[in-house]
Design a protein around this motif. Structure first.
Motif, short mmCIF file in Angstrom:
data_model
loop_
_atom_site.label_atom_id
_atom_site.label_comp_id
_atom_site.label_asym_id
_atom_site.label_seq_id
_atom_site.Cartn_x
_atom_site.Cartn_y
_atom_site.Cartn_z
N ASP A 38 0.81 -1.23 0.00
CA ASP A 38 0.00 0.00 0.00
C ASP A 38 0.84 1.27 0.00
OD1 ASP A 38 -2.22 -1.70 0.13
OD2 ASP A 38 -2.19 -1.69 2.32
N THR A 42 2.89 11.15 -1.60
CA THR A 42 2.12 12.36 -1.86
C THR A 42 3.03 13.57 -1.81
OG1 THR A 42 0.22 11.33 -0.77
CG2 THR A 42 0.11 13.71 -1.11
N GLU A 45 1.65 17.18 1.04
CA GLU A 45 0.55 16.82 1.94
C GLU A 45 0.57 17.76 3.14
OE1 GLU A 45 -1.10 13.09 4.62
OE2 GLU A 45 0.45 12.71 3.13
N THR A 59 5.27 13.00 1.43
CA THR A 59 5.05 12.01 2.48
C THR A 59 4.99 10.64 1.83
OG1 THR A 59 2.65 12.24 2.32
CG2 THR A 59 3.76 13.55 4.02
N ARG A 61 3.55 6.89 2.78
CA ARG A 61 2.77 6.04 3.69
C ARG A 61 2.80 4.64 3.11
NH1 ARG A 61 -0.28 9.23 7.20
NH2 ARG A 61 -0.32 11.44 6.62
N TYR A 62 3.03 3.67 3.97
CA TYR A 62 3.06 2.28 3.52
C TYR A 62 2.75 1.36 4.68
CZ TYR A 62 7.75 1.98 5.59
OH TYR A 62 8.81 1.99 6.46
N ARG A 63 2.51 0.11 4.34
CA ARG A 63 2.28 -0.93 5.34
C ARG A 63 3.37 -1.98 5.19
NH1 ARG A 63 -2.07 -0.43 8.05
NH2 ARG A 63 -2.24 -2.59 8.66
N ALA A 68 1.21 0.28 9.88
CA ALA A 68 1.22 1.46 9.02
C ALA A 68 2.38 2.37 9.40
CB ALA A 68 -0.10 2.22 9.15
N PHE A 69 3.08 2.91 8.38
CA PHE A 69 4.24 3.78 8.60
C PHE A 69 4.06 5.09 7.86
CE2 PHE A 69 5.81 -0.44 9.39
CZ PHE A 69 6.66 -0.28 10.47
N LEU A 70 4.64 6.16 8.42
CA LEU A 70 4.67 7.48 7.80
C LEU A 70 6.10 7.97 7.77
CD1 LEU A 70 3.50 10.19 6.76
CD2 LEU A 70 3.15 10.84 9.17
N ALA A 99 5.67 11.08 12.74
CA ALA A 99 6.23 10.25 11.66
C ALA A 99 7.21 9.23 12.23
CB ALA A 99 6.93 11.13 10.63
N HIS A 100 7.41 8.16 11.48
CA HIS A 100 8.33 7.11 11.89
C HIS A 100 9.75 7.36 11.41
CE1 HIS A 100 4.32 5.32 12.04
NE2 HIS A 100 4.81 4.73 13.12
#
Length: 182
Positions: A38, A42, A45, A59, A61-63, A68-70, A99-100
């Motif tokens: 996923d 972006t 954002e 940004t 974003r993924y899984r 879920a990570f940012l 954020a990670h």
């Protein structure tokens, strides 16, 4: 030859800041799509953090492993070396928005204080020159032709040079820029 001298040999890219942000989002970070689930990258954002709203250059974003990570990314189309203060601002944004990971991608080298601060806080620094990426933190020192990550130095570290043509290209982006566990 120092890192700054190597990157200064290459001409400044003839692109706009917006084009550079699109390049960072699409070409560099989008490469990790085959390694994570996923993936959504972006540009610009707007994220509300603990201390206000931020317009983040990009940004990610993924899984991964069901989590879920940012990742927040700052893209700097600069001619002069990047100062520590710019990396500190990114660090503040990372904490404010939860954020990670943070990544700064620039067209100029980083001053030593910026590199030291980024290394101490787990922020990835990337220098883009003439279709070359130089990773400046996390056991990093040199570059590759079309997309090369060169990591070396530090106790227990390993050297790595990776070309965009290599099978491990996407895995390198996922591991070293997005912070995905190896």
């Amino acid at each position: 030859m120092t890192e700054d001298n190597r990157t200064l040999r290459y001409p400044h890219p003839a692109i706009t800041p917006g084009e550079f942000e699109e390049f960072v989002a699409g070409e560099l970070l989008g490469a990790a799509g085959s390694e994570v689930d996923d993936l959504v990258v972006t540009v610009h954002e707007k994220i509300v953090g603990a201390d206000g709203a931020y317009d983040i250059d990009a940004t990610v974003r993924y899984r991964f492993a069901g989590m879920a990570f940012l990742v927040v990314v700052e893209a700097k189309l600069h001619r002069n070396p990047i100062k520590r203060e710019l990396v500190q601002v990114l660090h503040q944004k990372i904490h404010s928005v939860g954020a990670h990971k943070g990544v700064m991608v620039a067209t100029s080298p980083y001053q030593s204080g910026a590199v030291e601060f980024a290394a101490a806080h787990g922020i990835a620094l990337v220098t883009v020159t003439e279709s070359r990426f130089v990773f400046a933190t996390r056991d990093t020192t040199t570059a590759r032709p079309t997309f090369v990550a060169h990591y070396s130095g530090g106790a227990g570290s390993r050297g790595l040079v990776l070309s965009a043509d290599d099978d491990d290209h996407a895995a390198c982006v996922a591991t070293f820029l997005l912070g995905q566990p190896a």
